[in-house]
Structures are given as C-alpha cells and as structure tokens.
Design an enzyme around this catalytic site. Sequence first.
Site, short mmCIF file in Angstrom:
data_model
loop_
_atom_site.label_atom_id
_atom_site.label_comp_id
_atom_site.label_asym_id
_atom_site.label_seq_id
_atom_site.Cartn_x
_atom_site.Cartn_y
_atom_site.Cartn_z
N ASP A 147 23.88 25.81 23.09
CA ASP A 147 24.71 26.10 21.92
C ASP A 147 23.91 25.78 20.65
OD1 ASP A 147 24.80 23.27 21.82
OD2 ASP A 147 26.64 23.22 22.98
N SER A 148 24.60 25.30 19.61
CA SER A 148 23.93 25.05 18.33
C SER A 148 22.83 24.00 18.43
CB SER A 148 24.97 24.62 17.29
OG SER A 148 25.70 23.50 17.74
N HIS A 149 22.97 23.04 19.34
CA HIS A 149 21.93 22.02 19.49
C HIS A 149 20.62 22.63 19.97
CE1 HIS A 149 25.07 18.51 19.92
NE2 HIS A 149 25.13 19.15 18.76
#
Length: 356
Positions: A147-149
């Site tokens: 995801d965003s990480h």
Amino acid sequence: MTPLILMLAAFQQPVPVAAPAPAPADTRPVPMRIVGRVEPAGDELRRQWPGTRFETAFRGTAILFRVGAGEVILSVTTDDAPPVRMVRPAPGWYRIGGLRAGNHRVRVEVVSESQSGPTAFGGFHADRGTRALRVASPSRAIEFIGDSHTVGYGNLSPTRSCTAAQIWETTDMSAGIAGLLGRKYGADVRVHAISGRGVVRNYDGFAADTLPVAYPYTLFDRRTRAADRGWSPQLIVIALGTNDFTTPLKSGEPWKDRAALHAAYEERYVTFVRDLRARHPKAFFVLWATDLANGEIDAEVRKVADRLHAAGERRLAYVPVTGLAMTGCDYHPSAADDRMIADALAGVVAKNRVWE
C-alpha cells in the site's frame, strides 16, 4: 519554453535537455529494456503501477526520449551520475546531449504514484551514427506488493501536514524501501502497490478494488490481465493490512464486527500468498507490518504467517517493524523510516540466504 537543465555531477557542468518539441528529424528508435507492466497504445507504452523503468544503452554523444501524456515524476539517470528528478514534464521529446564519445546507459524511472490514470512513455531515439548496445539484465529480481508504505507516500515531506498536491510531489518510490533494496542488491524491482488499498478492506472502507483484486492487471481499469512473461523474482516482499485495520468499521460494510473482518482478512491474505507461490515456486516471501492500530496489524499478519507455516510453507518469514517516526505526510514513513524498514528486511534476507 525555457530548456530544462539536468545537472549531472559526473560531468561537473549542466547537460541541457531540450524542452518539448516536435519529433526530431533524422533520428531512429533505439531498443530499450522495460521493467514493469506496460501496454501498447499506438507508438507509446502506457503504465500505471509505480516504479516502471525504461532503460537503453548506446555508443554516441546524445540520446532523446519522449514523454507522453499523464501526470508523472520521472527519475532520469545517465551512467553513474546522480539521478535527475523531472516533476510533471510536459509531453514531448527531451534530449540528453553533450556526453563524451563512448558507451552510455540511460534509465528513465517513474517514482510517483498514478492512481488517477495511466501515463505514457514514447521510447528512446538517437541521431544517425549512434550505435545501440545491449542492456544487460541483472540476475536478481524483487517484487514489492503493498500500500502507501510501499509506494513511498509523502516520504520526502518535511512535515506531516500536506495538501493533496504536496503528497503527490513528495512521494518518491525510489527513496523508499523498494528503491533502497533494489540498489542494495543490484536487482530488478517491480512495485505492485496502491495507496489506501487493503486485503479485503480499503482505508475507511472506501469503495475501490482492494490490492489482491487489482493485482492481476496491467492497468487499474482491469481490462487486460498482465502476462508477466519472464518475470521470476527470487524475493517477494508484502506489506498489507494497514488500510484494513487503521479505521473503525462503518455501517453497511460486509463484516458484522472486528472478528469477522479478521477472519476474512486472514483467509484472503493466505489465498493471495498461495496464488503467488504457485506462480513463483522458488521465491522467498517476506511479510512485514508496523505496530500501528494498537498492534492489530502486527497480530493479524503474524496469524497469516503462522497459518502458511502450519500448512507447510517454509520459504517465508515475518518481520515486525517498530520504532518508526512516521514524519512523512499524514503520519506515513519518512525517507529515514524507509531506511530502517529496508535494513530490517535486509537482515532477514541475509539470515535466510535468499541470494545463495
């Protein structure tokens, strides 16, 4: 339009790159190597997953490349010089010139996120007399899923408070864990990650494809399944669960309570890893998670790893990551945090002798 000047430290002077212009006369296409999922669109290639890379090699003094439509941040690397960041380059031809006569390598890499739509790349051209060279492929390959990480969401931001424009402009996949580990191991890297997406639930329950649903496709429109021919990573790194668990369930969502969400998450995540294992029987898997959501993410990913181990999966490790400052946009990992995560993952890679 004022020419864009790329500062390449290897030459100790600016190397001019012409502003967008009509197709250059008396040039010819130069073969390129592509890392990532793309689909043809006329004389261009469209892509949407982060980290797509286009590489060429040649003997000569200049090279041109064409940027197509779409909002994008490119990292352009010539030989061993520091990369040059091009933010929202206008569509058109760009020229890297003034190079010494000899062999050169150029890499154009997408470092931004493209959730709103695909972007296009039109390849490389060179003046007549330039000789195309073979672009060597590294022996190592890593796939990052998340995801965003994993995307590197706002990791270059000096503050946690960011506008939507600032989030996009300070997101740099190459400064995140994928870029760091790719360079550390000299590996090809593919990033299949989308900010805000989870395994069975997206952030705050918003309606969109979850990552496992979007994963099989070349673009996010789900029109064409990715063939991925020739892609055989030795290492697959997955970080999913932040968006499933960092917000409370809302009325109308399909899970009656947190226990039901946990059960659905664990079942889908296990199935997702098993599907990946069927495609890549020799790969080593690393699942990792932070201690956000009062440890709920960590506990759930541990359960997934335990279920896979209990079913006979041996080439898989779980890595809990703690102590992150989370000073990027919207309390996301900063570039310094990304280095901590990469170091933790590298320790597990070394312990399990992935490259041996």
